[in-house]
Scaffold this active site. Sequence first.
Site, short mmCIF file in Angstrom:
data_model
loop_
_atom_site.label_atom_id
_atom_site.label_comp_id
_atom_site.label_asym_id
_atom_site.label_seq_id
_atom_site.Cartn_x
_atom_site.Cartn_y
_atom_site.Cartn_z
CB THR A 1 -0.91 0.00 1.25
OG1 THR A 1 -1.65 -1.23 1.24
CG2 THR A 1 -1.86 1.17 1.22
CB CYS B 1 -4.01 -2.16 6.97
SG CYS B 1 -2.99 -3.39 6.16
N1 LIG Z 1 -1.15 -7.17 6.43
C1 LIG Z 1 -2.29 -6.90 5.81
O1 LIG Z 1 -3.38 -7.28 6.23
C2 LIG Z 1 -2.27 -6.09 4.52
C3 LIG Z 1 -3.41 -6.06 3.72
C4 LIG Z 1 -3.37 -5.32 2.55
C5 LIG Z 1 -2.23 -4.61 2.19
N2 LIG Z 1 -1.14 -4.65 3.01
C6 LIG Z 1 0.07 -3.92 2.60
O2 LIG Z 1 0.98 -4.88 2.08
C7 LIG Z 1 2.33 -4.49 2.40
C8 LIG Z 1 3.02 -5.62 3.15
O3 LIG Z 1 2.36 -5.79 4.39
P1 LIG Z 1 2.64 -7.06 5.30
O4 LIG Z 1 1.68 -6.99 6.44
O5 LIG Z 1 2.68 -8.29 4.45
O6 LIG Z 1 4.12 -6.71 5.81
P2 LIG Z 1 5.16 -7.68 6.55
O7 LIG Z 1 5.97 -6.80 7.40
O8 LIG Z 1 4.44 -8.83 7.15
O9 LIG Z 1 6.06 -8.27 5.36
C9 LIG Z 1 6.97 -7.51 4.62
C10 LIG Z 1 8.12 -8.43 4.23
O10 LIG Z 1 8.93 -7.72 3.29
C11 LIG Z 1 10.29 -8.10 3.57
N3 LIG Z 1 11.18 -7.10 2.95
C12 LIG Z 1 11.45 -5.84 3.38
N4 LIG Z 1 12.30 -5.25 2.52
C13 LIG Z 1 12.56 -6.15 1.54
C14 LIG Z 1 13.36 -6.13 0.36
N5 LIG Z 1 14.05 -5.05 0.01
N6 LIG Z 1 13.39 -7.24 -0.42
C15 LIG Z 1 12.68 -8.34 -0.07
N7 LIG Z 1 11.91 -8.42 1.03
C16 LIG Z 1 11.85 -7.33 1.82
C17 LIG Z 1 10.35 -8.16 5.08
O11 LIG Z 1 11.46 -8.90 5.52
C18 LIG Z 1 9.01 -8.84 5.38
O12 LIG Z 1 9.13 -10.25 5.40
C19 LIG Z 1 2.21 -3.19 3.18
O13 LIG Z 1 2.34 -2.11 2.30
C20 LIG Z 1 0.80 -3.24 3.73
O14 LIG Z 1 0.27 -1.96 3.96
C21 LIG Z 1 -1.13 -5.39 4.16
#
Ligand SMILES: NC(=O)c1ccc[n+]([C@@H]2O[C@H](COP(=O)([O-])OP(=O)(O)OC[C@H]3O[C@@H](n4cnc5c(N)ncnc54)[C@H](O)[C@@H]3O)[C@@H](O)[C@H]2O)c1
Length: 437
Positions: A122, A259
């Site tokens: 996001t 979020c």
């Molecule tokens: N969690 C939710 O319910 C949800 C729902 C919709 C959208 N989102 C959006 O999706 C995105 C991810 O959220 P999340 O909850 O999965 O986050 P998270 O923190 O669970 O996962 C992010 C992952 O990205 C990895 N990462 C960071 N930098 C990296 C890089 N340069 N290369 C490779 N991997 C890397 C981290 O190690 C981590 O494992 C955010 O923008 C969030 O707003 C989340």
Amino acid sequence: MSEQRAPIGVIGTGYVGLVTAAGFAELGSEVVCVDIDVDKIDRLKRGEIPIYEPGLAELVAKNRERMHFTTQLSDALERAELLFVAVGTPPTYSGDADLSAVHAVVEAMPASDHHALVMKSTVPVGTGASIKRVFAEQGKAGFRYVSCPEFLKEGSAVKDFLSPDRVVVGDDGDWAGDAVVDLYAPLDAPLVRTDISSAEMVKLASNAFLATKISFINEIANVCEETGADVLEVARGMGLDDRIGSKFLQAGIGFGGSCFPKDVSALKQLAGNSGYHFQLLNAVIEVNELQKRRVVAKLQKHLGSLVGRRIALLGLAFKPDTDDMREASSLVLSARLQADGARVVAFDPVAETEARRLIPGVEFAADSLAAVEDADAVVLVTEWQEFKELDWSDVASRMRGSLVVDGRNALDATAVQAAGLSYEGVGRGTVASLALP
Ligand SMILES: NC(=O)c1ccc[n+]([C@@H]2O[C@H](COP(=O)([O-])OP(=O)(O)OC[C@H]3O[C@@H](n4cnc5c(N)ncnc54)[C@H](O)[C@@H]3O)[C@@H](O)[C@H]2O)c1
């Protein structure tokens, strides 16, 4: 089906990335999952699932042969043309979105005319445009860009991925957008294909609207407490109007999670940075902050000073069926209670490990009944199913006091009262006044 589907890459294997990867693998794609977290990738290679998400372990196990885990971005670039980006975009101190992980991915991309970044993270409106500008400045103008925001909910993420309400694809009308649409085609979901900025805004506006609905019903609940109405009845009556709908009309002690808080704040800041003062969102955020703290006033109303009082918190995760503690209401609540001199004991079925890291000074109980032992009051913070099924007579016999604050309006008030306990919900004026001695 699997023969015809091209491999894809997923960068970031957290809540969104791992579910997306397993979901596409289920649809028949080979998926190269990349993460910079070496430990996480090692665990995934061993077949361990680093997060708690119902159905995810089974889906990954079922599609294990099509899922490849690596810390090397080059593995994904070699095998896949579409690279889904699902890295974190947490809030900065100013409330803007921290795009450093997204930028790290962008910087690591080579010049290519057959690859595309597909943004699941996001991000603020305008991020796609600025990434395309960076690509152009770095001589990588051939690298395509697609916005494909994710709407899954933790706790039902697998189901949400496999039967989404809609798929939103924002692109420049080129091969990459077509390829993303094709990937999602087997899900047969309504498709919104649009420009990149509009796709980015769909995500932020959707979360801001849902958060607004929650803060709205919480304010109605607060007025119900003053006037004797029961917000459950009010929400039932409102929700049957199909212009309103019954979802996200559950009053409680505020929204949390990874979020809503950050996306509402990011939209507010985005508006401000663009010269527009988004007044409504200020109120949504403020109402939510105050809502978490109203529990303390309720406890004081019944117990007087909280100094030395033993308060049991049932649930710590920001919602049931997840171990995610990000921005959980329990963080504010436990800190406030301790600041007022209370002794806080807590139990959560899955979030304890993360909670121990985030909440100092709290005693962790092995189960719900151990948590309520000698408690002056019990507060339901997260509505896990097992708390709804508690034997309240058993709870009453273990407590020192008799107050139950139902922070999610999830308990059977009659059963709690029948056990001789005082029930205090959120916005349940009539029920609460009946319960008071
Ligand atoms: N969690 C939710 O319910 C949800 C729902 C919709 C959208 N989102 C959006 O999706 C995105 C991810 O959220 P999340 O909850 O999965 O986050 P998270 O923190 O669970 O996962 C992010 C992952 O990205 C990895 N990462 C960071 N930098 C990296 C890089 N340069 N290369 C490779 N991997 C890397 C981290 O190690 C981590 O494992 C955010 O923008 C969030 O707003 C989340």
